[in-house]
Design a protein around this motif. Structure first.
Motif, PDB file in Angstrom:
ATOM      1  N   PRO B  50       0.762  -1.210  -0.101  1.00 48.17           N
ATOM      2  CA  PRO B  50       0.017   0.019   0.022  1.00 48.17           C
ATOM      3  C   PRO B  50       0.972   1.148   0.093  1.00 48.17           C
ATOM      4  O   PRO B  50       1.945   1.349   0.544  1.00 48.17           O
ATOM      5  CB  PRO B  50      -0.886  -0.013   1.193  1.00 48.17           C
ATOM      6  CG  PRO B  50      -0.117  -0.810   2.174  1.00 48.17           C
ATOM      7  CD  PRO B  50       1.249  -1.790   1.365  1.00 48.17           C
ATOM      8  N   ALA B  51       0.081   2.125  -0.601  1.00 46.97           N
ATOM      9  CA  ALA B  51       0.662   3.716  -0.684  1.00 46.97           C
ATOM     10  C   ALA B  51       1.670   4.048   0.377  1.00 46.97           C
ATOM     11  O   ALA B  51       1.393   4.314   1.448  1.00 46.97           O
ATOM     12  CB  ALA B  51      -0.340   4.640  -0.869  1.00 46.97           C
ATOM     13  N   PRO B  52       3.040   4.241   0.336  1.00 39.76           N
ATOM     14  CA  PRO B  52       3.920   4.463   1.331  1.00 39.76           C
ATOM     15  C   PRO B  52       3.674   5.615   1.960  1.00 39.76           C
ATOM     16  O   PRO B  52       3.822   5.774   3.234  1.00 39.76           O
ATOM     17  CB  PRO B  52       5.324   4.327   0.526  1.00 39.76           C
ATOM     18  CG  PRO B  52       4.880   4.654  -0.876  1.00 39.76           C
ATOM     19  CD  PRO B  52       3.573   4.073  -1.202  1.00 39.76           C
ATOM     20  N   GLY B  53       3.348   6.710   1.307  1.00 38.09           N
ATOM     21  CA  GLY B  53       3.339   8.263   1.913  1.00 38.09           C
ATOM     22  C   GLY B  53       2.255   8.284   2.771  1.00 38.09           C
ATOM     23  O   GLY B  53       2.433   8.639   3.841  1.00 38.09           O
ATOM     24  N   VAL B  54       1.115   7.668   2.566  1.00 44.02           N
ATOM     25  CA  VAL B  54      -0.049   7.598   3.652  1.00 44.02           C
ATOM     26  C   VAL B  54       0.138   6.553   4.593  1.00 44.02           C
ATOM     27  O   VAL B  54       0.254   6.632   6.042  1.00 44.02           O
ATOM     28  CB  VAL B  54      -1.408   7.602   2.786  1.00 44.02           C
ATOM     29  CG1 VAL B  54      -2.534   7.590   3.819  1.00 44.02           C
ATOM     30  CG2 VAL B  54      -1.376   8.904   2.169  1.00 44.02           C
ATOM     31  N   MET B  55       0.218   5.402   4.180  1.00 47.68           N
ATOM     32  CA  MET B  55       0.009   4.032   5.038  1.00 47.68           C
ATOM     33  C   MET B  55       1.137   3.908   5.998  1.00 47.68           C
ATOM     34  O   MET B  55       1.045   3.753   7.074  1.00 47.68           O
ATOM     35  CB  MET B  55      -0.197   2.857   3.976  1.00 47.68           C
ATOM     36  CG  MET B  55      -0.753   1.529   4.881  1.00 47.68           C
ATOM     37  SD  MET B  55      -2.281   1.887   5.372  1.00 47.68           S
ATOM     38  CE  MET B  55      -3.225   0.975   4.320  1.00 47.68           C
ATOM     39  N   LYS B  56       2.448   4.118   5.461  1.00 48.13           N
ATOM     40  CA  LYS B  56       3.757   4.054   6.348  1.00 48.13           C
ATOM     41  C   LYS B  56       3.596   5.132   7.209  1.00 48.13           C
ATOM     42  O   LYS B  56       4.368   5.128   8.580  1.00 48.13           O
ATOM     43  CB  LYS B  56       4.648   4.089   5.501  1.00 48.13           C
ATOM     44  CG  LYS B  56       5.858   3.538   5.965  1.00 48.13           C
ATOM     45  CD  LYS B  56       7.102   3.472   4.838  1.00 48.13           C
ATOM     46  CE  LYS B  56       8.388   2.768   5.570  1.00 48.13           C
ATOM     47  NZ  LYS B  56       9.595   2.903   4.761  1.00 48.13           N
ATOM     48  N   SER B  57       2.940   6.405   6.804  1.00 48.54           N
ATOM     49  CA  SER B  57       3.098   7.594   7.772  1.00 48.54           C
ATOM     50  C   SER B  57       1.712   7.244   8.945  1.00 48.54           C
ATOM     51  O   SER B  57       2.410   7.897  10.041  1.00 48.54           O
ATOM     52  CB  SER B  57       2.677   8.860   7.251  1.00 48.54           C
ATOM     53  OG  SER B  57       3.487   9.210   6.151  1.00 48.54           O
ATOM     54  N   PHE B  58       0.976   6.419   8.762  1.00 51.45           N
ATOM     55  CA  PHE B  58      -0.175   6.289   9.598  1.00 51.45           C
ATOM     56  C   PHE B  58       0.210   5.275  10.657  1.00 51.45           C
ATOM     57  O   PHE B  58       0.209   5.025  11.782  1.00 51.45           O
ATOM     58  CB  PHE B  58      -1.459   6.036   8.923  1.00 51.45           C
ATOM     59  CG  PHE B  58      -2.210   7.265   8.460  1.00 51.45           C
ATOM     60  CD1 PHE B  58      -1.589   8.687   8.683  1.00 51.45           C
ATOM     61  CD2 PHE B  58      -3.322   7.205   7.916  1.00 51.45           C
ATOM     62  CE1 PHE B  58      -1.984   9.473   8.002  1.00 51.45           C
ATOM     63  CE2 PHE B  58      -4.100   8.362   7.157  1.00 51.45           C
ATOM     64  CZ  PHE B  58      -3.338   9.535   7.651  1.00 51.45           C
ATOM     65  N   ASP B  59       0.699   4.045   9.867  1.00 58.78           N
ATOM     66  CA  ASP B  59       0.667   2.645  10.600  1.00 58.78           C
ATOM     67  C   ASP B  59       1.783   1.650  10.008  1.00 58.78           C
ATOM     68  O   ASP B  59       1.272   0.991   9.099  1.00 58.78           O
ATOM     69  CB  ASP B  59      -0.846   2.093  10.872  1.00 58.78           C
ATOM     70  CG  ASP B  59      -0.927   0.880  11.838  1.00 58.78           C
ATOM     71  OD1 ASP B  59       0.112   0.374  11.930  1.00 58.78           O
ATOM     72  OD2 ASP B  59      -1.751   0.540  12.156  1.00 58.78           O
ATOM     73  N   LYS B  60       2.857   1.732  10.362  1.00 64.25           N
ATOM     74  CA  LYS B  60       3.726   0.835   9.587  1.00 64.25           C
ATOM     75  C   LYS B  60       3.571  -0.495   9.631  1.00 64.25           C
ATOM     76  O   LYS B  60       3.958  -1.138   8.719  1.00 64.25           O
ATOM     77  CB  LYS B  60       5.274   1.197  10.366  1.00 64.25           C
ATOM     78  CG  LYS B  60       6.243   0.454   9.490  1.00 64.25           C
ATOM     79  CD  LYS B  60       7.621   0.823   9.717  1.00 64.25           C
ATOM     80  CE  LYS B  60       8.636   0.175   8.990  1.00 64.25           C
ATOM     81  NZ  LYS B  60      10.106   0.268   9.454  1.00 64.25           N
ATOM     82  N   ALA B  61       3.125  -0.871  10.849  1.00 64.23           N
ATOM     83  CA  ALA B  61       2.675  -2.318  10.800  1.00 64.23           C
ATOM     84  C   ALA B  61       1.593  -2.806   9.896  1.00 64.23           C
ATOM     85  O   ALA B  61       1.845  -3.625   9.226  1.00 64.23           O
ATOM     86  CB  ALA B  61       2.292  -2.589  12.418  1.00 64.23           C
ATOM     87  N   LEU B  62       0.763  -1.951   9.844  1.00 67.75           N
ATOM     88  CA  LEU B  62      -0.242  -2.189   8.990  1.00 67.75           C
ATOM     89  C   LEU B  62       0.338  -2.179   7.360  1.00 67.75           C
ATOM     90  O   LEU B  62      -0.090  -2.779   6.417  1.00 67.75           O
ATOM     91  CB  LEU B  62      -1.568  -1.105   8.934  1.00 67.75           C
ATOM     92  CG  LEU B  62      -2.735  -1.468   7.981  1.00 67.75           C
ATOM     93  CD1 LEU B  62      -3.348  -2.750   8.112  1.00 67.75           C
ATOM     94  CD2 LEU B  62      -3.738  -0.319   8.330  1.00 67.75           C
ATOM     95  N   TRP B  63       1.088  -1.154   6.894  1.00 65.09           N
ATOM     96  CA  TRP B  63       1.643  -1.084   5.725  1.00 65.09           C
ATOM     97  C   TRP B  63       2.544  -2.350   5.563  1.00 65.09           C
ATOM     98  O   TRP B  63       2.310  -2.941   4.532  1.00 65.09           O
ATOM     99  CB  TRP B  63       2.659   0.119   5.841  1.00 65.09           C
ATOM    100  CG  TRP B  63       3.665   0.483   4.744  1.00 65.09           C
ATOM    101  CD1 TRP B  63       3.434   0.688   3.649  1.00 65.09           C
ATOM    102  CD2 TRP B  63       4.757  -0.090   4.813  1.00 65.09           C
ATOM    103  NE1 TRP B  63       4.679   0.603   2.739  1.00 65.09           N
ATOM    104  CE2 TRP B  63       5.767   0.301   3.546  1.00 65.09           C
ATOM    105  CE3 TRP B  63       5.832  -0.471   5.728  1.00 65.09           C
ATOM    106  CZ2 TRP B  63       6.962  -0.002   3.031  1.00 65.09           C
ATOM    107  CZ3 TRP B  63       7.413  -0.990   5.517  1.00 65.09           C
ATOM    108  CH2 TRP B  63       7.791  -0.619   4.211  1.00 65.09           C
ATOM    109  N   LEU B  64       3.073  -2.921   6.572  1.00 58.71           N
ATOM    110  CA  LEU B  64       3.900  -4.079   6.152  1.00 58.71           C
ATOM    111  C   LEU B  64       3.021  -5.321   5.846  1.00 58.71           C
ATOM    112  O   LEU B  64       3.255  -6.207   5.168  1.00 58.71           O
ATOM    113  CB  LEU B  64       4.744  -4.397   7.620  1.00 58.71           C
ATOM    114  CG  LEU B  64       6.281  -4.085   7.542  1.00 58.71           C
ATOM    115  CD1 LEU B  64       6.733  -4.200   8.852  1.00 58.71           C
ATOM    116  CD2 LEU B  64       7.015  -4.603   6.307  1.00 58.71           C
ATOM    117  N   LYS B  65       1.764  -5.396   6.939  1.00 54.22           N
ATOM    118  CA  LYS B  65       0.898  -6.652   6.511  1.00 54.22           C
ATOM    119  C   LYS B  65       0.384  -6.513   5.306  1.00 54.22           C
ATOM    120  O   LYS B  65       0.290  -7.627   4.730  1.00 54.22           O
ATOM    121  CB  LYS B  65      -0.340  -6.391   7.771  1.00 54.22           C
ATOM    122  CG  LYS B  65       0.427  -6.671   9.094  1.00 54.22           C
ATOM    123  CD  LYS B  65      -0.766  -6.402  10.184  1.00 54.22           C
ATOM    124  CE  LYS B  65       0.057  -6.460  11.492  1.00 54.22           C
ATOM    125  NZ  LYS B  65      -0.911  -6.167  12.639  1.00 54.22           N
TER     126      LYS B  65
END
Lengths: 146, 275
Positions: B50-65
């Motif tokens: 998922p979109a790194p700019g938003v998802m990684k800024s909000f919740d890195k664990a969710l980004w990784l999942k």
């Protein structure tokens, strides 16, 4: 190499490397300094000026992972509910369609004109795949009912 | 070093902007890969990276999942991933490397994926298309397929996440890289220098979606420094869209340029369809 933000020697390479810092008053060095003394202002819009270009991180002579640190600060802001509405909308799109940018009627036409399938072989085509993505988000407490 | 893939078979990760906004990039890439003998296999049910700019800024664990779920689709296919977008590359490449480096993180992701009857499988390798062409396919083999020498003057735009963070990239030269220029010049075109060549387009990190005026100011500064080119060539749909919004010259994706040099028509590569 010491990667702690407190090892910052205030050289300003980060601020000088920042593409946003050239067009708005975003000072990366100030953010690193605020972090080091534990005084982040989560209401400050400049937290969201970073494009994550990684220039500051790659150029930091102290080896501080500045971009990663900015992302951590943003995560903390998110947990405090300090989020820009367009960013929340991106989450909503992903929850509802599996895509941050879902398809629209015009692009469906454009795909067919190019000889591609009307919908890509993604969550747009496979409903059960979308349910999987939603499940992962719901487990993190994110849910956007229609 | 190559990972799971047999010679030229890859899982094609489309992402969002390419299939849903700029399908001419998908079309031209499929055309050139067929010609080059690179077999791209669809990742059925893939989502946003998922979109790194938003998802990684909000919740890195969710980004990784969510990234882990996409990596698992490719693992089940037994093929490494090719991406066509710097953002998707930033997410999937970095997630793949972080997960390989960190068994504890892997456990977190595996636990989450188990709720949807997925695992992570053997974590696949991730390539950006232009990186694969240059470092693996090779300029010599690529040049065998070029039948029409173009003579465009091109302003090359690499984009940030193709090059950084360097700990997860094959080329360590982020200040003055040359591989994308070499790929462009292989088509007969000239890559012209310009002052802001290595400047960010301004779109990433959620800036374009969240604070668009600021994002476009960065792009304008960049584009204004291009003096002697007939087109901008990018390896990324997000940079592409951003630069196209402020540019007076066309913005072209690398696969489109390559396809033209292989004799495909502008219509076939979708240059008549979208800017």
């Amino acid at each position: 190499m010491n990667k702690d933000v407190r090892s910052c020697m205030k050289c300003g390479s980060c601020t000088a490397s920042c593409p946003s810092g050239r067009v708005v008053a975003f000072r990366t060095r100030k953010l690193v300094e605020d972090r080091a003394i534990g005084e982040i202002d989560y209401d400050d819009l400049s937290l969201w000026y970073c494009t994550t270009c990684f220039n500051c991180m790659e150029r930091c002579p102290r080896g501080i992972d500045i971009t990663d640190e900015i992302l951590k600060i943003r995560e903390e802001a998110y947990r405090k509910g300090k989020v820009l509405e367009p960013h929340r909308a991106v989450l909503r799109y992903i929850y509802r369609s599996g895509h941050a940018v879902p398809i629209n009627p015009e692009v469906r036409e454009k795909r067919m004109a190019l000889g591609l399938s009307e919908l890509p072989p993604t969550t747009h085509t496979f409903e059960e795949a979308l349910l999987e993505v939603r499940r992962i988000m719901e487990d993190e407490g994110i849910e956007y009912k229609e | 070093m190559r990972g799971l893939s047999t010679k030229s078979d890859f899982s094609l990760f489309l992402g969002c902007l390419i299939p849903n906004r700029l399908p001419e990039i998908e079309k031209s890439t499929r055309l050139v890969c067929e010609r080059l003998g690179i077999n791209l296999h669809d990742m059925k049910g893939a989502s946003c990276c998922p979109a790194p700019g938003v998802m990684k800024s909000f919740d890195k664990a969710l980004w990784l999942k969510i990234a882990g779920r996409n990596l698992d689709i490719a693992a089940n296919m037994g093929m490494d991933i090719i991406t066509l977008c710097n953002g998707c590359y930033g997410t999937l490449k970095d997630a793949s490397m972080e997960l390989k480096d960190d068994p504890e993180l892997q456990e977190v992701v595996r636990a989450s994926l188990s709720t949807i009857d997925r695992d992570l499988g053997k974590i696949v390798d991730v390539y950006h298309f232009v990186e694969y062409l240059y470092f693996d396919y090779g300029l010599d083999d690529l040049s065998d397929h070029i039948t029409k020498k173009l003579d465009y003057k091109v302003a090359a735009h690499y984009g940030c996440h193709l090059l950084k963070p360097i700990k997860y990239r094959r080329t360590k030269d982020f200040d003055a890289p040359t591989f994308f220029d070499e790929l462009i010049e292989l088509t007969g075109s000239t890559s012209v220098d310009y002052v802001e060549k290595n400047t960010c387009c301004g779109a990433g990190g959620g800036l374009r979606s969240g604070l668009k005026d600021v994002a476009l100011d960065i792009a304008r500064k960049k584009v204004a420094s291009i003096k002697d080119a007939n087109m901008i060539v990018t390896p990324c749909p997000f940079c592409h869209m951003q630069l196209a919004q402020v540019s007076n010259i066309p913005v072209v994706y690398y696969s489109q340029l390559l396809a033209l040099s292989m004799g495909f028509s502008e219509e076939e590569v979708g240059m008549a369809v979208g800017k």
